[in-house]
Design an enzyme around this catalytic site. Sequence first.
Site, PDB file in Angstrom:
ATOM      1  N   SER A 191     -14.301   3.322  -1.422  1.00 49.54           N
ATOM      2  CA  SER A 191     -13.189   2.676  -2.114  1.00 49.54           C
ATOM      3  C   SER A 191     -13.607   1.348  -2.731  1.00 49.54           C
ATOM      4  O   SER A 191     -14.211   0.505  -2.064  1.00 49.54           O
ATOM      5  CB  SER A 191     -12.043   2.409  -1.138  1.00 49.54           C
ATOM      6  OG  SER A 191     -11.256   3.544  -0.952  1.00 49.54           O
ATOM      7  N   ASP A 239      -3.648  -0.922  -7.468  1.00 47.19           N
ATOM      8  CA  ASP A 239      -4.618  -0.860  -6.372  1.00 47.19           C
ATOM      9  C   ASP A 239      -5.935  -1.542  -6.732  1.00 47.19           C
ATOM     10  O   ASP A 239      -7.015  -1.051  -6.427  1.00 47.19           O
ATOM     11  CB  ASP A 239      -4.878   0.583  -5.939  1.00 47.19           C
ATOM     12  CG  ASP A 239      -5.626   0.637  -4.603  1.00 47.19           C
ATOM     13  OD1 ASP A 239      -5.495  -0.319  -3.819  1.00 47.19           O
ATOM     14  OD2 ASP A 239      -6.343   1.616  -4.356  1.00 47.19           O
ATOM     15  N   HIS A 260      -6.108  -1.815  -1.575  1.00 48.93           N
ATOM     16  CA  HIS A 260      -5.746  -1.232  -0.285  1.00 48.93           C
ATOM     17  C   HIS A 260      -6.749  -1.585   0.820  1.00 48.93           C
ATOM     18  O   HIS A 260      -6.418  -1.532   1.996  1.00 48.93           O
ATOM     19  CB  HIS A 260      -5.548   0.287  -0.388  1.00 48.93           C
ATOM     20  CG  HIS A 260      -6.807   1.090  -0.510  1.00 48.93           C
ATOM     21  ND1 HIS A 260      -7.198   1.701  -1.685  1.00 48.93           N
ATOM     22  CD2 HIS A 260      -7.747   1.434   0.403  1.00 48.93           C
ATOM     23  CE1 HIS A 260      -8.317   2.369  -1.488  1.00 48.93           C
ATOM     24  NE2 HIS A 260      -8.675   2.225  -0.225  1.00 48.93           N
TER      25      HIS A 260
END
Length: 285
Positions: free
Chosen positions: A235, A160, A128
């Site tokens: 992330s 992801d 992402h």
Amino acid sequence: MAVQTGLGEPRGPWFISPELDPDGRGWWDAPERDPGGRRPGRLLAVLAVVAVSAVSGALAGGVVASRDGAGGPAAASAAPVPAELVTAAEKTVPGVVSVLTGGATSGSSATGSGFAVDDQQHLITNDHILAKGGGGPVTVELPDGRRFAAEVIGREPRSDLAVLKVPASAGLTPLPLAKPGATRVGEPVLAVGSPLGLAGTVTAGIVSALDREVRLGNNRHSAVQTDASINPGNSGGPLVNARGEVVGVNTAIATIDGNGSIGIGFAIPIEQVQQTADTIIGKGG
């Protein structure tokens, strides 16, 4: 299970709970960092006021007590940090990078984290982050400040995950991966990454739960839940155990009003990470 309410709206790629309101709202948030600082979502005034008041009151009380020397218990000394966590952090930080995607050419940008998994300088990160960068160029910043253009070896949006590669001259230290099925609830873990652009940040917690079902886009996945502080920019970074082994890739957080970590974070389990990475690297070289 009752539907969670009053816990903010997702942004970015929308990592959300399986328990949704009828209109599709959930309460998971993807901790990538938007350099523009945009935070779409409703303002939950009552929750925000209660939370801020409680925190401000506690902080003010602590300041008054420390200045006046009275009116409260003596300040507690900091708990000693287990030596194994210090060692794990020392081993992990050299292999973790900041990932910068997009820019003027793509019209959007994002930053996150990643880590080396082998001597060929393959890096794991979240898909992402690349998606939010609009397909623009990807740059990796090393712990020593050097920057390299990264090649995108492959992407797997369903899980992801994405694999990047930097030149051999980067010399990143690959991180060892934990054995499948070895992670245990209650064991100490460290989240390492670049929250809010602060490269090399290490936060500590425990594994709060295993096989926690969350939705990533339109897909449901089992995740590792942790209370280690995870914020925008984390992330794609590793969640490691006390031996410095990667047990998951930090991917999503629960927030109140979209304002950052509340001690509920989620990582893609190492079993899924290793399977996906092996597949991508095998195809892309």
